[in-house]
Design a protein around this motif. Structure first.
Motif, PDB file in Angstrom:
ATOM      1  N   THR A 112       0.829  -1.199   0.000  1.00  0.00           N
ATOM      2  CA  THR A 112       0.000   0.000   0.000  1.00  0.00           C
ATOM      3  C   THR A 112       0.869   1.256   0.000  1.00  0.00           C
ATOM      4  O   THR A 112       0.568   2.223  -0.703  1.00  0.00           O
ATOM      5  CB  THR A 112      -0.945  -0.008   1.222  1.00  0.00           C
ATOM      6  N   GLU A 115       2.142   2.057  -3.363  1.00  0.00           N
ATOM      7  CA  GLU A 115       1.194   2.801  -4.198  1.00  0.00           C
ATOM      8  C   GLU A 115       1.323   4.301  -3.940  1.00  0.00           C
ATOM      9  O   GLU A 115       1.310   5.099  -4.884  1.00  0.00           O
ATOM     10  CB  GLU A 115      -0.246   2.356  -3.910  1.00  0.00           C
ATOM     11  N   ARG A 118       4.630   5.400  -5.477  1.00  0.00           N
ATOM     12  CA  ARG A 118       4.548   5.479  -6.941  1.00  0.00           C
ATOM     13  C   ARG A 118       3.843   6.766  -7.377  1.00  0.00           C
ATOM     14  O   ARG A 118       4.312   7.475  -8.263  1.00  0.00           O
ATOM     15  CB  ARG A 118       3.837   4.257  -7.501  1.00  0.00           C
TER      16      ARG A 118
END
Length: 185
Positions: A112, A115, A118
């Motif tokens: 998580t 993410e 990113r």
């Protein structure tokens, strides 16, 4: 021969007592050794979990600052790269020492946060969206994953004291990010 037979119960008693003492001492020594080993590994496991949590939270914090766009992106990207490297090392210790439920929860939290990272890297380099409607949801999922990791780690280490969950408590802060003006570039 009669005196030996008369002393036989006493000799058997001494023999049984000696064997009993040896067995009891051996069992006590084994139990003491196991307790020391358990404490030793629990201490190492605790250190591994704490370091993993510290560096993953650092990655999350730097990525969140990058998403906010309030700081120098080049400097923050360098800090994010360094924190990600330390996270990789800490992850190996969790894999080595962690129990299965804690490793699974750590993996979920790590994924998580990846993410979030990113998205931060995309925004910092201009290759990602400038606005993300689900950013508060993504950050909330990361907070929930952290809570799950702590719950699993505490259970594996047999730490009592009830829940330390923070995700629900942090929701009002995340809701404010929905109404905050976009960061200047």
């Amino acid at each position: 021969m009669g005196s030996i037979v008369a002393q036989l119960p006493a000799l058997i008693g001494v023999l049984v007592g000696t064997v009993g003492t040896i067995v009891a001492t051996t069992l006590a020594d084994r139990a003491r050794w196991r307790r020391r080993q358990t404490v030793r590994w629990d201490e190492r496991r605790l250190d591994a979990y704490a370091e993993f949590a510290r560096v993953l939270k650092e990655v999350h914090t730097i990525a969140s600052r990058l998403i906010g766009g309030y700081l120098d992106p080049d400097q923050e990207l360098a800090a994010l790269t360094e924190a990600s490297f330390r996270h990789t090392i800490a992850w190996e210790n969790v894999l080595l020492l962690g129990d299965a439920p804690t490793v699974a929860a750590a993996r979920h939290w790590r994924d998580t946060v990846w993410e979030v990272e990113r998205l931060a890297r995309q925004r910092a380099t201009g290759s990602g969206p400038r606005a993300t409607d689900d950013l508060p949801g993504l950050l909330h999922r990361a907070n929930e994953a952290r809570d799950q990791f702590y719950a699993a780690a505490r259970a594996g280490l047999e730490v009592g004291g009830g829940s330390v969950a923070q995700a629900t408590l942090l929701m009002p802060r995340l809701d404010r990010t929905r109404t905050a003006p976009p960061a200047p570039r």
